[in-house]
Write a protein that holds these residues in place. Structure first.
Motif, short mmCIF file in Angstrom:
data_model
loop_
_atom_site.label_atom_id
_atom_site.label_comp_id
_atom_site.label_asym_id
_atom_site.label_seq_id
_atom_site.Cartn_x
_atom_site.Cartn_y
_atom_site.Cartn_z
N ILE A 133 0.85 -1.12 -0.01
CA ILE A 133 -0.09 -0.18 -0.17
C ILE A 133 0.80 1.32 0.02
O ILE A 133 0.61 2.33 -0.82
N VAL A 134 1.74 1.28 1.00
CA VAL A 134 2.74 2.40 1.08
C VAL A 134 3.65 2.55 -0.51
O VAL A 134 3.79 3.90 -0.74
N GLN A 135 3.93 1.52 -1.02
CA GLN A 135 4.68 1.74 -2.18
C GLN A 135 3.77 2.02 -3.46
O GLN A 135 4.19 3.05 -4.10
N GLY A 136 2.43 1.64 -3.62
CA GLY A 136 1.59 2.08 -4.60
C GLY A 136 1.16 3.50 -4.29
O GLY A 136 1.11 4.22 -5.52
N ILE A 137 1.25 4.00 -3.18
CA ILE A 137 0.64 5.39 -3.03
C ILE A 137 1.83 6.36 -3.47
O ILE A 137 1.80 7.19 -4.01
N THR A 138 2.92 6.02 -2.70
CA THR A 138 4.15 7.05 -2.70
C THR A 138 5.02 6.97 -4.08
O THR A 138 5.92 7.78 -4.18
N GLU A 139 4.84 5.80 -4.61
CA GLU A 139 5.87 5.77 -5.95
C GLU A 139 5.36 6.82 -7.00
O GLU A 139 6.17 7.40 -7.60
N TRP A 140 4.10 7.22 -7.01
CA TRP A 140 3.64 7.98 -8.11
C TRP A 140 3.33 9.60 -7.54
O TRP A 140 3.44 10.48 -8.35
N LEU A 141 3.06 9.54 -6.29
CA LEU A 141 2.95 10.98 -5.83
C LEU A 141 4.44 11.31 -5.63
O LEU A 141 5.36 10.67 -5.21
N PRO A 142 4.67 12.83 -5.80
CA PRO A 142 6.17 13.29 -5.50
C PRO A 142 6.61 13.72 -4.03
O PRO A 142 6.84 14.60 -3.72
N VAL A 143 6.58 12.47 -3.36
CA VAL A 143 6.64 12.59 -1.89
C VAL A 143 7.79 11.56 -1.33
O VAL A 143 8.07 11.64 -0.18
N SER A 144 8.40 10.80 -2.32
CA SER A 144 9.61 9.95 -1.73
C SER A 144 8.93 8.72 -1.20
O SER A 144 8.84 8.36 0.05
N SER A 145 9.10 7.50 -2.16
CA SER A 145 8.70 6.03 -1.66
C SER A 145 9.46 5.82 -0.60
O SER A 145 9.20 5.25 0.42
N THR A 146 10.98 6.22 -0.64
CA THR A 146 12.02 5.59 0.02
C THR A 146 11.96 6.10 1.63
O THR A 146 12.27 5.31 2.45
N GLY A 147 11.57 7.50 1.44
CA GLY A 147 11.46 8.02 2.76
C GLY A 147 10.35 7.42 3.56
O GLY A 147 10.34 7.31 4.75
N HIS A 148 9.38 6.98 3.00
CA HIS A 148 8.22 6.53 3.55
C HIS A 148 8.54 4.96 4.08
O HIS A 148 8.11 4.53 5.09
#
Length: 271
Positions: free
Chosen positions: A13-28
């Motif tokens: 879920i975290v990956q799917g949300i943060t990969e496309w929004l410009p908010v950094s999936s790595t940080g999350h």
């Protein structure tokens, strides 16, 4: 085993949300991993975080299949030519990050993957988003067809900066594209398409480095995370494209700044 599958589901879920929004999936992922550590060896976990991105890539391919398909029967000769040109632009834009990533992947991981770098990148890019939007940019490129090869390459240079954890791949490419005069929807879509070869390459590289000897539990965890990332990505991509038709990216800039400060606080850097 059930607990590990639940963790994988949440991480998907975290990956799917943060990969496309410009908010950094790595940080999350860094923060979530502090509370939901997978009970597997570290090298598998590192590989898992990259491989579940395949689900996110598949979502782009499904949503934009016709636009990305140069053999579509719905397209005339001119539209097919534009589609081939789009793929050429994507390949050109992927060269900078591809070369640097292949040559320095291990070095970047060893030197830059840490909470301080991620937090600073979150905050700096958040500020840049706000500054850019406050400058009220006037787009000169309003469609993928009018995106020049030169501009595509320089968007790829911005994507190269996303190798620094915390910058966000989509954040770097969208920020770069808007800075170079692209309309927000063009910037977002081109960022989506750039992800296909970049993330496929990264996933393949990680899997080859890890080897192909997976246990049944590891396969199950990867499948759950990947499928979850796929479904969530379908929703998030549609949301983002709808959102940016009426809004700018400043909200993501403020969010990045707050998250960066939280990362610093949590890891005791500001204590």
């Amino acid at each position: 085993m059930l607990i590990e599958l639940v963790k994988s589901f949440i991480l998907g879920i975290v990956q799917g949300i943060t990969e496309w929004l410009p908010v950094s999936s790595t940080g999350h992922m860094l923060l979530v991993d502090e509370f939901l550590k997978l009970d597997f060896p570290t090298d598998f976990t590192d590989m898992f975080f990259v491989v579940i991105q395949f689900g996110s890539i598949l979502a782009v391919c499904v949503l934009y299949f016709d636009k990305l398909n140069p053999f579509s029967s719905h397209k005339d000769k001119q539209q097919k030519r534009y589609t081939w040109q789009l793929w050429e632009k994507v390949i050109i834009a992927c060269i900078p990050a591809g070369v640097v990533g292949i040559l320095f992947d291990d070095l970047i991981h060893d030197l830059l993957y840490g909470p301080i770098v991620i937090a600073i990148a979150l905050i700096v890019y958040g500020i840049l988003f706000i500054v850019l939007e406050n400058s009220n940019p006037h787009p000169t490129t309003t469609s993928l067809e009018t995106l020049s090869f030169r501009k595509a390459f320089f968007i790829g240079v911005f994507q190269m900066l996303s190798l620094i954890p915390g910058t966000s791949r989509s954040g770097s490419t969208i920020l770069g594209a808007v800075f170079l005069g692209c309309e927000r929807s063009v910037a977002a879509e081109f960022s989506f398409f750039l992800a296909i070869p970049v993330m496929l390459g990264a996933s393949a590289l990680k899997m080859l480095k890890y080897g192909l000897a997976y246990t049944g539990a590891q396969v199950a965890v990867m499948l759950v995370g990947t499928v979850t990332a796929f479904v969530v990505s379908l929703i998030v991509i549609r949301f983002l494209m709808s959102y940016i038709r009426k809004h700018d990216f400043k909200v993501f800039g403020w969010y990045r700044i707050v998250l960066g400060i939280l990362v610093l606080l949590y890891f005791g850097i500001l204590a």
